[in-house]
Design a protein around this motif. Structure first.
Motif, PDB file in Angstrom:
ATOM      1  N   GLY A 129      16.646  75.305  70.268  1.00 41.57           N
ATOM      2  CA  GLY A 129      15.601  75.797  69.371  1.00 41.57           C
ATOM      3  C   GLY A 129      16.070  76.636  68.204  1.00 41.57           C
ATOM      4  N   PHE A 130      17.367  76.829  68.032  1.00 44.50           N
ATOM      5  CA  PHE A 130      17.857  77.598  66.893  1.00 44.50           C
ATOM      6  C   PHE A 130      17.793  76.738  65.643  1.00 44.50           C
ATOM      7  N   ARG A 131      17.435  77.372  64.518  1.00 46.61           N
ATOM      8  CA  ARG A 131      17.349  76.689  63.230  1.00 46.61           C
ATOM      9  C   ARG A 131      18.090  77.498  62.184  1.00 46.61           C
ATOM     10  N   GLN A 132      18.621  76.805  61.184  1.00 48.92           N
ATOM     11  CA  GLN A 132      19.291  77.503  60.089  1.00 48.92           C
ATOM     12  C   GLN A 132      18.290  78.375  59.351  1.00 48.92           C
ATOM     13  N   THR A 133      18.743  79.536  58.910  1.00 42.45           N
ATOM     14  CA  THR A 133      17.849  80.481  58.250  1.00 42.45           C
ATOM     15  C   THR A 133      17.940  80.426  56.734  1.00 42.45           C
ATOM     16  N   GLY A 134      18.986  79.793  56.202  1.00 40.18           N
ATOM     17  CA  GLY A 134      19.152  79.719  54.753  1.00 40.18           C
ATOM     18  C   GLY A 134      18.154  78.771  54.140  1.00 40.18           C
ATOM     19  N   PRO A 135      17.814  78.909  52.892  1.00 38.79           N
ATOM     20  CA  PRO A 135      18.426  79.824  51.936  1.00 38.79           C
ATOM     21  C   PRO A 135      17.796  81.222  51.925  1.00 38.79           C
ATOM     22  N   ASN A 136      16.719  81.436  52.685  1.00 36.47           N
ATOM     23  CA  ASN A 136      16.059  82.741  52.643  1.00 36.47           C
ATOM     24  C   ASN A 136      16.963  83.875  53.122  1.00 36.47           C
ATOM     25  N   SER A 137      17.662  83.660  54.199  1.00 42.41           N
ATOM     26  CA  SER A 137      18.631  84.653  54.661  1.00 42.41           C
ATOM     27  C   SER A 137      19.899  83.918  55.056  1.00 42.41           C
ATOM     28  N   VAL A 138      21.027  84.511  54.765  1.00 40.14           N
ATOM     29  CA  VAL A 138      22.307  83.913  55.094  1.00 40.14           C
ATOM     30  C   VAL A 138      23.166  84.960  55.781  1.00 40.14           C
ATOM     31  N   GLY A 139      24.078  84.499  56.630  1.00 37.47           N
ATOM     32  CA  GLY A 139      24.984  85.417  57.283  1.00 37.47           C
ATOM     33  C   GLY A 139      25.975  86.012  56.273  1.00 37.47           C
ATOM     34  N   MET A 140      26.263  87.254  56.467  1.00 37.33           N
ATOM     35  CA  MET A 140      27.272  87.935  55.647  1.00 37.33           C
ATOM     36  C   MET A 140      28.180  88.695  56.601  1.00 37.33           C
ATOM     37  N   ALA A 141      29.444  88.837  56.237  1.00 38.53           N
ATOM     38  CA  ALA A 141      30.381  89.508  57.130  1.00 38.53           C
ATOM     39  C   ALA A 141      31.434  90.256  56.325  1.00 38.53           C
ATOM     40  N   ARG A 142      32.049  91.211  56.995  1.00 40.37           N
ATOM     41  CA  ARG A 142      33.150  91.952  56.433  1.00 40.37           C
ATOM     42  C   ARG A 142      34.025  92.448  57.559  1.00 40.37           C
ATOM     43  N   THR A 143      35.324  92.406  57.378  1.00 40.44           N
ATOM     44  CA  THR A 143      36.262  92.964  58.335  1.00 40.44           C
ATOM     45  C   THR A 143      36.788  94.264  57.749  1.00 40.44           C
ATOM     46  N   LEU A 144      36.679  95.336  58.526  1.00 38.53           N
ATOM     47  CA  LEU A 144      37.169  96.623  58.054  1.00 38.53           C
ATOM     48  C   LEU A 144      38.638  96.802  58.403  1.00 38.53           C
ATOM     49  N   ASP A 145      39.388  97.367  57.479  1.00 39.29           N
ATOM     50  CA  ASP A 145      40.817  97.629  57.717  1.00 39.29           C
ATOM     51  C   ASP A 145      40.997  98.797  58.655  1.00 39.29           C
TER      52      ASP A 145
END
Length: 145
Positions: A129-145
């Motif tokens: 039942g999972f569906r893509q959320t884009g284009p309204n919301s998209v995943g964003m990520a960052r790796t901290l040093d």
């Protein structure tokens, strides 16, 4: 949404996370990004829910999945992994089913469940039942040093 999924004979679903060593092996061998032991130790203790799958004959942990969440309305499925030689046997399906059933049972109605879907897992997640959320919301990520 989905019916419980039975594991094939010779496999057993275990409530709780795998050991740190098994977590590291599962991530690496299934194609997830490798992690350090200190990261793994915190991860296996830091989830809201977790399950893993044992291959009974060998005693090997062959699959896992975890949920991060606040216990109220927000839940994030992470660390879905199955060793390559045990894939395509319904193990990932059983892990995801168990995690979603835990959320249904333990969380108040209206839980929001999300995940980041790499291409190999997208069909599995769509079946649940999972569906893509884009284009309204998209995943964003960052790796901290």
């Amino acid at each position: 949404m989905t019916a419980p999924t039975a594991l094939p004979a010779g496999y057993r679903l275990v409530d709780g996370p795998p050991t740190v060593g098994d977590y590291l092996i599962l991530r690496k061998r299934s194609g997830l990004s490798p992690r350090r032991p200190d990261q793994a130790a915190a991860a296996v203790q830091g989830g809201w829910a977790a399950v893993h799958v044992l291959h009974e004959e060998s005693g090997t942990t062959v699959g896992m999945g975890r949920v991060l969440g606040d216990g109220g309305w927000y839940f994030h499925v992470v660390d879905m992994a199955v060793l390559p030689e045990h894939q395509r046997r319904g193990i990932g399906d059983a892990v995801l089913t168990a995690l979603l059933e835990t959320i249904r049972r333990e969380a108040p109605p209206g839980a929001f469940v999300n995940l980041l879907a790499d291409p190999p897992g997208r069909r599995l997640y769509e079946r649940h039942g999972f569906r893509q959320t884009g284009p309204n919301s998209v995943g964003m990520a960052r790796t901290l040093d």
